[in-house]
Design an enzyme around this catalytic site. Structure first.
Site, mmCIF file in Angstrom:
data_model
loop_
_atom_site.group_PDB
_atom_site.id
_atom_site.type_symbol
_atom_site.label_atom_id
_atom_site.label_comp_id
_atom_site.label_asym_id
_atom_site.label_seq_id
_atom_site.Cartn_x
_atom_site.Cartn_y
_atom_site.Cartn_z
ATOM 1 N N ARG A 136 -10.626 21.374 10.832
ATOM 2 C CA ARG A 136 -11.360 20.117 10.835
ATOM 3 C C ARG A 136 -10.463 19.042 10.212
ATOM 4 O O ARG A 136 -10.020 19.205 9.069
ATOM 5 C CB ARG A 136 -12.658 20.255 10.031
ATOM 6 C CG ARG A 136 -13.361 18.938 9.872
ATOM 7 C CD ARG A 136 -14.554 18.981 8.917
ATOM 8 N NE ARG A 136 -15.052 17.627 8.758
ATOM 9 C CZ ARG A 136 -15.427 17.077 7.609
ATOM 10 N NH1 ARG A 136 -15.432 17.769 6.493
ATOM 11 N NH2 ARG A 136 -15.822 15.818 7.559
ATOM 12 N N HIS A 170 -13.702 9.273 8.272
ATOM 13 C CA HIS A 170 -13.705 9.842 6.922
ATOM 14 C C HIS A 170 -13.241 8.741 5.958
ATOM 15 O O HIS A 170 -12.227 8.864 5.286
ATOM 16 C CB HIS A 170 -12.820 11.085 6.854
ATOM 17 C CG HIS A 170 -13.140 12.030 5.731
ATOM 18 N ND1 HIS A 170 -13.400 13.369 5.917
ATOM 19 C CD2 HIS A 170 -13.235 11.835 4.391
ATOM 20 C CE1 HIS A 170 -13.633 13.956 4.743
ATOM 21 N NE2 HIS A 170 -13.527 13.033 3.796
ATOM 22 N N GLU A 220 -19.989 12.221 5.189
ATOM 23 C CA GLU A 220 -20.674 11.868 3.943
ATOM 24 C C GLU A 220 -21.021 10.393 3.846
ATOM 25 O O GLU A 220 -20.564 9.676 2.948
ATOM 26 C CB GLU A 220 -19.830 12.294 2.737
ATOM 27 C CG GLU A 220 -19.651 13.792 2.638
ATOM 28 C CD GLU A 220 -18.986 14.235 1.347
ATOM 29 O OE1 GLU A 220 -18.528 13.376 0.581
ATOM 30 O OE2 GLU A 220 -18.924 15.445 1.106
ATOM 31 N N ASN A 250 -21.588 19.335 3.806
ATOM 32 C CA ASN A 250 -20.527 19.516 2.818
ATOM 33 C C ASN A 250 -21.222 19.977 1.558
ATOM 34 O O ASN A 250 -22.004 19.228 0.961
ATOM 35 C CB ASN A 250 -19.773 18.205 2.556
ATOM 36 C CG ASN A 250 -18.955 17.774 3.762
ATOM 37 O OD1 ASN A 250 -18.898 18.468 4.771
ATOM 38 N ND2 ASN A 250 -18.322 16.614 3.658
ATOM 39 N N TYR A 268 -21.037 21.451 -2.241
ATOM 40 C CA TYR A 268 -20.251 21.732 -3.445
ATOM 41 C C TYR A 268 -21.118 22.166 -4.618
ATOM 42 O O TYR A 268 -20.711 22.981 -5.432
ATOM 43 C CB TYR A 268 -19.439 20.493 -3.865
ATOM 44 C CG TYR A 268 -18.305 20.195 -2.919
ATOM 45 C CD1 TYR A 268 -17.070 20.808 -3.072
ATOM 46 C CD2 TYR A 268 -18.482 19.320 -1.860
ATOM 47 C CE1 TYR A 268 -16.025 20.561 -2.194
ATOM 48 C CE2 TYR A 268 -17.437 19.059 -0.972
ATOM 49 C CZ TYR A 268 -16.213 19.686 -1.145
ATOM 50 O OH TYR A 268 -15.188 19.434 -0.268
ATOM 51 N N GLU A 275 -17.517 21.485 4.695
ATOM 52 C CA GLU A 275 -16.690 21.524 3.478
ATOM 53 C C GLU A 275 -17.359 22.406 2.441
ATOM 54 O O GLU A 275 -18.573 22.377 2.295
ATOM 55 C CB GLU A 275 -16.527 20.132 2.840
ATOM 56 C CG GLU A 275 -15.609 19.208 3.564
ATOM 57 C CD GLU A 275 -15.482 17.834 2.901
ATOM 58 O OE1 GLU A 275 -15.628 17.728 1.664
ATOM 59 O OE2 GLU A 275 -15.252 16.866 3.641
HETATM 60 C C1 BGP Z 1 -16.013 15.305 -0.375
HETATM 61 C C2 BGP Z 1 -15.112 14.544 0.559
HETATM 62 C C3 BGP Z 1 -13.725 15.066 0.644
HETATM 63 C C4 BGP Z 1 -13.173 15.612 -0.651
HETATM 64 C C5 BGP Z 1 -14.177 16.470 -1.385
HETATM 65 C C6 BGP Z 1 -13.757 16.872 -2.768
HETATM 66 O O1 BGP Z 1 -16.941 14.432 -0.928
HETATM 67 O O2 BGP Z 1 -15.648 14.535 1.865
HETATM 68 O O3 BGP Z 1 -12.931 14.069 1.211
HETATM 69 O O4 BGP Z 1 -12.542 14.685 -1.390
HETATM 70 O O5 BGP Z 1 -15.430 15.848 -1.489
HETATM 71 O O6 BGP Z 1 -14.009 15.837 -3.649
HETATM 72 P P1 BGP Z 1 -13.049 15.440 -4.826
HETATM 73 O O7 BGP Z 1 -11.757 15.123 -4.197
HETATM 74 O O8 BGP Z 1 -13.691 14.274 -5.481
HETATM 75 O O9 BGP Z 1 -12.999 16.614 -5.723
#
Ligand code: BGP
Length: 482
Positions: A80, A124, A170, A302, A304, A382
């Site tokens: 991607r 992006h 995002e 995405n 996290y 992600e």
């Molecule tokens: C998401 C974005 C990415 C990447 C990732 C990690 O929000 O889509 O581009 O940056 O987060 O975030 P960071 O770099 O702030 O740790």
């Protein structure tokens, strides 16, 4: 749910990894490319960690063949990546730049050479600066036509080889950071009215692009990627549960409902109207959003972290919260809206050095919520761990990253068992790359890149980490050997 036997991942599952143009390409002013808003923003003192920029990034623009070769050797099923709008249309609109188009032709063809499915993100975050100068970019309705023109150029040029399209990355993050937190361009603080209008323009750009793509390629697969941080109420007190419902309507469903249903959540809209910040609709917008939603093929996610939600009294904390951009644990600040919710730290979960909760089960939770609310297939676009990696004897022993990914993939497998239709899993990220606000010290890749925070130091040599070899096995066994 508990199943005695796991059905595992589907046979054609796309094991992938992701990047974004600004974070990897470099070559910021080459072959006709003009600046994006990020090229300008990073030059404002104090905006990025140690004033890092993507001028050179990890030089993927020149080293893409080596990067894709390493992907091929790993057996990666999908890559991607995003396209830099200002390489294609240096002025945002007007004259198209053939050299820019050619670069992505080459990148796509290189992927195909190794049987890697290209998954393309149209946007992006790197808006051409020219559009900011012409009419303040996303703030003006004219952005919608320029966006669709740009997207359609990509569909026409690459649609014969690219089947998977992510229109926006995002939207909640680039608008929230851009118009509320002043952390992304254009750096506005608490401009709520513009924030919601900008979001409406972005929804229209997404919707019209979905329709344009389906007109050209009815079999293409399309969606946008949402930064989903599922919310848990901190207790079974009704007011905490209610606060959580408020939070989800305003912070999650506000975006996902528009992508999937083509309408805003009713309670969120009522609330915005009461504040006088609801977006202005043009005639026909509601119908277009609905039509596009009926053609969306998946929800991009995405994932996290999760968050905890607690009722916040009227005299409670009033803050947008503060991100930890230093890597020093415990420096993030709590967010809260008086009379509604606050977002305290979750004491049950460990965190990364940047104070992001580590919550593998949250990924299954996210998939289940999306499946029951929208019944759409899901692309995990992600997921990954940002960490300080140390080179030891020329190697990176990133057992912590392997553990993080293993635990998340285990939960994703359970989501498949639960009946969620997961199409792909892309880790963030393939190579190490620039973190927008955290410089080059926060690393995510399977492939280490020898470069320092300093713009000019480091050989840019690629070194596969332990996690690279581990993921290769995961792919080979379709997620059976973790
Ligand atoms: C998401 C974005 C990415 C990447 C990732 C990690 O929000 O889509 O581009 O940056 O987060 O975030 P960071 O770099 O702030 O740790």
């Amino acid at each position: 749910m508990y199943f005695k036997e796991s059905t595992g991942f589907p046979k054609d599952f796309l094991w992938g990894s992701a990047s974004a143009a600004y974070q990897v390409e470099g070559a910021w002013a080459e072959d006709g490319k003009k600046p994006s808003v990020w090229d300008k923003f990073v030059r404002i003192p104090g905006k990025t960690f140690k004033a890092t920029t993507g001028d050179k990034a990890v030089d993927h623009y020149h080293m893409y063949k080596e990067d894709v070769r390493l992907m091929g050797e790993m057996g990666l099923k999908t890559y991607r990546f995003s396209i830099a709008w200002s390489r294609i249309y240096p002025d945002g609109n007007g004259q198209v730049n053939e050299k820019g188009l050619q670069f992505y032709d080459d990148l796509i063809n290189e992927c195909l050479k190794y049987n890697i499915v290209p998954m393309v993100t149209v946007y992006h975050w790197d808006l051409p600066q020219a559009l900011e100068d012409q009419y303040h970019g996303w703030e003006d309705r004219r952005i919608v036509d320029d966006f669709v023109n740009y997207a359609t150029t990509l569909f026409k040029r690459y649609g014969d080889r690219v089947k998977h399209w992510i229109i926006l990355n995002e939207q909640n993050v680039f608008t929230g950071h851009g118009w509320m937190l002043a952390k992304h361009p254009p750096g506005k603080f608490k401009d709520m009215k513009t924030y919601y209008q900008v979001n409406h323009h972005a929804f229209m750009a997404h919707a019209k692009s979905v329709l344009a793509l389906k007109e050209l390629y009815p079999d293409a697969l399309v969606g946008s990627s949402f930064a989903y941080g599922p919310a848990y109420a901190v207790s079974d007190k009704p007011e905490d549960q209610m606060a959580c419902v408020d939070y989800e309507d305003l912070k999650s469903y506000y975006w996902m409902d528009v992508y999937a249903y083509g309408r805003y959540p009713r309670s969120a809209m009522k609330y915005l109207e009461s504040l006088g910040v609801a977006p202005h609709f043009e005639e026909g917008d509601a119908e277009i959003l609905k039509e596009a939603a009926s053609k969306v093929d998946f929800m991009g996610v995405n994932y996290y972290k999760t968050c905890s939600i607690e009722y916040n009294p009227l005299d409670g904390i009033d803050s947008l919260g503060g991100e930890n951009n230093t890597g020093k644990k415990g420096t993030a600040e709590m967010e809260g809206v008086p009379g509604m919710y606050k977002v305290p730290a979750n004491k049950n979960l460990p965190t990364t050095d940047w104070d992001w909760t580590i919550d593998p089960m949250g990924l299954r939770f996210a998939c289940r919520k999306i499946t029951s609310r929208y019944d759409l297939p899901i692309v995990i676009s992600e997921n990954g761990l940002g960490a300080f990696d140390k080179l030891e004897d020329g190697k990176i022993h990133d057992s912590y990253r392997i553990e993080y990914l293993r635990n998340h993939i285990e939960e994703l497998k359970k989501a498949c068992d639960d009946g969620c239709r997961i199409l792909a899993y892309c880790t963030w990220s393939y190579t190490d790359l620039l973190s927008w606000l955290n410089g080059y010290q926060k690393r995510y890749g399977f492939v280490y890149v020898d470069r320092d925070e300093d713009e000019n130091s480091g050989t840019l040599k690629r070194i596969p980490k332990d996690s690279y070899y581990w993921y290769k096995k995961v792919i080979e066994t379709n997620g059976e050997e973790l």
